[in-house]
Write a protein that holds these residues in place. Structure first.
Motif, short mmCIF file in Angstrom:
data_model
loop_
_atom_site.label_atom_id
_atom_site.label_comp_id
_atom_site.label_asym_id
_atom_site.label_seq_id
_atom_site.Cartn_x
_atom_site.Cartn_y
_atom_site.Cartn_z
N ARG A 113 -5.32 -4.92 -3.21
CA ARG A 113 -4.94 -4.42 -1.89
C ARG A 113 -5.46 -5.38 -0.84
O ARG A 113 -6.61 -5.82 -0.87
CB ARG A 113 -5.51 -3.03 -1.65
CG ARG A 113 -4.89 -1.95 -2.51
CD ARG A 113 -5.45 -0.57 -2.20
NE ARG A 113 -5.09 -0.11 -0.87
CZ ARG A 113 -4.59 1.10 -0.60
NH1 ARG A 113 -4.38 1.96 -1.58
NH2 ARG A 113 -4.29 1.45 0.63
N ARG B 8 -5.93 3.34 4.75
CA ARG B 8 -5.38 4.36 3.86
C ARG B 8 -4.47 5.25 4.71
O ARG B 8 -4.94 6.03 5.53
CB ARG B 8 -6.50 5.19 3.21
CG ARG B 8 -7.45 4.39 2.34
CD ARG B 8 -6.75 3.77 1.16
NE ARG B 8 -7.66 3.05 0.28
CZ ARG B 8 -7.95 1.77 0.38
NH1 ARG B 8 -7.40 1.04 1.37
NH2 ARG B 8 -8.79 1.20 -0.46
N ALA C 273 -0.92 -6.09 -2.89
CA ALA C 273 -0.40 -4.93 -2.17
C ALA C 273 -0.81 -5.04 -0.71
O ALA C 273 -1.90 -4.59 -0.32
CB ALA C 273 -0.94 -3.64 -2.79
N ASP D 79 -5.49 -4.98 2.98
CA ASP D 79 -5.07 -4.00 3.99
C ASP D 79 -6.14 -3.62 5.01
O ASP D 79 -5.95 -2.67 5.79
CB ASP D 79 -4.59 -2.73 3.30
CG ASP D 79 -5.65 -2.10 2.39
OD1 ASP D 79 -6.84 -2.46 2.51
OD2 ASP D 79 -5.29 -1.24 1.57
N ILE E 80 0.84 -1.20 0.00
CA ILE E 80 0.00 0.00 0.00
C ILE E 80 0.88 1.26 0.00
O ILE E 80 0.39 2.34 -0.33
CB ILE E 80 -0.99 0.02 1.18
CG1 ILE E 80 -0.28 0.00 2.53
CG2 ILE E 80 -1.96 -1.14 1.07
CD1 ILE E 80 -1.22 0.24 3.70
#
Length: 251
Positions: A243, A249, A188, A245, A147
């Motif tokens: 992603r 963010r 990611a 995650d 990320i």
């Protein structure tokens, strides 16, 4: 493709995301060759999973070619490559000690980006010799982005650049290899409980985990491994970066 008939090389397979992937693949019937510079740990993991090991410097063409050749010989072929080898340095562009050392930037790019491409291209050349599956598939390559490629933090210029390169080459490489029947994907990851983070104090790990919206915890390497396994078996996934995650963010 199915994991039970997969013959995979996993770079960085002696620890962290790579080790989890090697173990997951092997547990589901895949033949696995671990490529890593840590010969002692690499051989231990390979023995524990019933796989193979090749001491490898991913930035060196001859080293990788020899490892691929050995993997093909040991496993009777190759149809998957998962690139997890990488480093992360925290250095600001200009800090208290002056400008970011150029050598540190180049090393990060060489291992994370050039190394991934080096393994990918040589693995793809080996996969091109495979007899195609009914849908034309001959193999799959999975690279590890981050990320940080999208949300790079202070001190991550080199790391974010290297992972941004992984993201950038995913689609064109998939297009390059489409006629050969080789898919290319990237994962990611967000903040994962790898050896890199395990050495941090518990309070810092808890703080990092609290920033993840849901679930509010660090990622488990086994979750990366399971996603990699899903990508191998889901033949319509190609040319994309996923992603992993928890909706994090970073800012």
């Amino acid at each position: 493709m199915e994991l039970s008939t997969t013959r995979a090389v996993v770079t960085g397979g002696a620890s962290g995301l790579g080790e989890a992937t090697a173990r997951h693949f092997a547990a589901h019937g895949a033949a696995v060759t671990i490529l890593d510079r840590d010969a002692d740990r690499g051989r231990i993991v390979a023995q524990e999973i019933g796989g193979f090991f090749a001491e490898t410097d991913v930035t060196d063409e001859a080293s990788v070619q020899a490892a691929i050749n050995q993997a093909v010989a040991d496993m009777g072929g190759l149809n998957a490559a998962v690139n997890c080898a990488g480093i992360a340095l925290g250095i600001k562009t200009v800090g208290r000690d002056g400008p970011h050392p150029l050598g540190a930037f180049q090393k990060t790019i060489d291992i994370n980006l050039v190394g991934s491409f080096n393994v990918s291209r040589l693995a793809a050349a080996a996969m091109a010799d495979n007899a195609p599956e009914p849908d034309g598939a001959r193999g799959v390559i999975i690279n590890t982005a981050s990320i940080a490629a999208f949300d790079g933090q202070k001190g991550q210029a080199a790391y974010a650049a290297s992972k941004g390169g992984i993201v950038g080459m995913t689609l064109p490489m998939a297009r390059d290899l489409a006629s050969t029947g080789i898919r290319v994907m990237a994962i990611a990851p967000g903040i994962f409980r790898t050896p890199m983070l395990a050495g941090l104090p518990d309070d810092i790990q808890a703080s990092l985990a609290a920033d993840v919206p849901n679930p509010s915890r660090l990622g488990d390497p086994n979750e990366y491994a399971r996603l990699a396994g899903f990508i191998v078996e889901m033949g319509y996934l190609n040319g994309e970066v996923i992603r992993l995650d928890g909706a994090l963010r970073m800012r």
